[in-house]
Design an enzyme around this catalytic site. Structure first.
Site, PDB file in Angstrom:
ATOM      1  N   HIS A 115      36.508  49.957  26.735  1.00  0.00           N
ATOM      2  CA  HIS A 115      37.913  50.353  26.556  1.00  0.00           C
ATOM      3  C   HIS A 115      38.893  49.192  26.701  1.00  0.00           C
ATOM      4  CE1 HIS A 115      36.777  54.396  25.999  1.00  0.00           C
ATOM      5  NE2 HIS A 115      36.798  54.821  27.236  1.00  0.00           N
ATOM      6  N   HIS A 185      42.689  59.445  24.664  1.00  0.00           N
ATOM      7  CA  HIS A 185      41.652  59.845  25.622  1.00  0.00           C
ATOM      8  C   HIS A 185      42.107  61.021  26.500  1.00  0.00           C
ATOM      9  CE1 HIS A 185      38.084  59.525  28.019  1.00  0.00           C
ATOM     10  NE2 HIS A 185      37.769  58.299  27.588  1.00  0.00           N
ATOM     11  N   GLU A 323      37.567  62.190  20.962  1.00  0.00           N
ATOM     12  CA  GLU A 323      38.278  60.928  20.799  1.00  0.00           C
ATOM     13  C   GLU A 323      38.001  60.337  19.416  1.00  0.00           C
ATOM     14  OE1 GLU A 323      37.099  58.410  24.223  1.00  0.00           O
ATOM     15  OE2 GLU A 323      36.182  60.272  24.952  1.00  0.00           O
TER      16      GLU A 323
END
Length: 359
Positions: A115, A185, A323
């Site tokens: 991420h 998210h 996502e």
């Protein structure tokens, strides 16, 4: 199935979100419209902290997990509700090669890059600009070489509440050839309480990306037919979540990318989720080629970061994530859809969450 009436939503105090992180002020931003839905965002991580949506009886409920103060966000699950960049999901061993040069990234997800790294977007304060009662644009610039990525990357995400639909419209430009991958998210629970195991999920996908034991795609694109990942017809999320299946064991449930069945770059349906108890329905659409399905397996309620709004503990599998994104570890798999962004080009993407209720 949840049968008890959920508690009323926690009223968020804007003062609790005011602060300063790395010299940048933070605030709470609330979007209102004419579709009965209200959305609250924090510019720290450009994250969704609350979505109020009506059930079949018109009662508003909070349908996302989150926190009710800046301090709680800082001590909480770092990805929860955040807009993820500059590369969502994982890159194996924190390295990839672009134009013959190996790029080494921060390893913040075990042996891998996760991420966007140690100071990815979920740990940054975005510049926020209100564009009306139902729209806020949040912008962030990533420096050349930051986290090991080439190129200065200028990015923005426009949160726009259009009737009953929350749209995330994002774009990015670079001054050097680089890779990008963005996603939202949010952790959803359409019942507003309990687990999401009874939520009925349909996904517009006929294949998925198998992973190794460390959650990195193997490179295979596998048909979902006959597997626990087959959501071509509506199924409760919990029916096969503990199936005797190697892929399920690797993730302790669902934490995999499904390949969305649509033309490359086209805006189309990703998933439909319904909570039978409340009647609430979520439709997810996007321009992205894949979507990570995560079933909240690591939520425990046993640690301070799992105390959400009102001090209520998150339950294991108490939220799901869908996502939309490019494929994880795409820079290391040439046959995956490319995540390369060229100088002079504009990367654009859209994620849309549409809320409704069935009687």
């Amino acid at each position: 199935m949840t049968t008890t009436e959920p508690p009323p939503p926690v009223a968020l105090d804007p003062a609790a979100f005011r602060g300063e992180i790395d010299g940048a002020p933070t605030a709470l931003w609330t979007l209102t419209g004419d579709g009965g839905v209200t959305v609250s965002l924090c510019d720290f991580g450009a994250r969704i902290v609350q979505i109020l949506a009506p059930d079949r009886q018109g009662r508003l409920g909070d349908v996302v997990l989150g926190y009710d103060s800046l301090a709680a966000i800082q001590g909480g699950q770092p990805s929860m509700g955040a807009f993820i960049g500059r590369f969502a999901n994982r890159i194996a061993q924190g390295r990839f090669t672009l134009d013959g040069v190996e790029r080494r990234l921060a390893r913040n997800g075990g042996a891998h890059h996760l991420h966007g790294g140690l100071k990815g977007s979920r740990f940054r304060v975005f510049d926020a600009e209100r564009l009306g009662p139902g729209a806020v644009r949040m912008s962030l610039t990533y420096a050349d070489g930051e986290e090991g990525y080439p190129g200065e990357l200028r990015s923005s995400v426009l949160y726009r509440l259009d009737g009953d639909t929350l749209r995330l419209e994002y774009e990015a430009t670079t001054n050097r050839r680089t890779v990008v991958n963005f996603t939202g998210h949010a952790f959803f629970n359409l019942a507003g309480q309990g687990t999401i195991l009874d939520h009925r999920l349909t996904m517009n996908a006929r294949s998925f990306l198998p992973i190794d034991p460390t959650a990195i795609p193997t490179g295979e694109i596998r048909p979902i037919a006959g597997t626990p990942f087959d959501f071509t017809r509506p199924h409760p999320i919990g029916v096969r979540i503990d199936a005797d299946d190697e892929q399920i064991r690797y993730a302790d449930g669902y934490d995999h990318t499904l390949v969305i069945d649509k033309a490359p770059g086209a805006f189309g349906l990703v998933a439909v989720v319904e909570d039978p108890a409340s009647g609430r329905v979520l439709e997810v659409s996007s321009t992205e080629p894949g979507a990570q399905l995560y079933s909240g397996n690591a939520l425990t309620g046993a640690v301070p970061r799992d105390l959400g709004k009102g001090g209520v503990a998150f339950q294991r599998r108490g939220g799901f994530c869908i996502e939309p994104q490019g494929f994880p570890d795409a820079p290391n798999h040439p046959h995956f859809p490319s995540t390369v962004l060229e100088p002079g080009a504009i990367f654009r993407g859209v994620i849309a969450y549409r809320f409704s209720a069935r009687g």
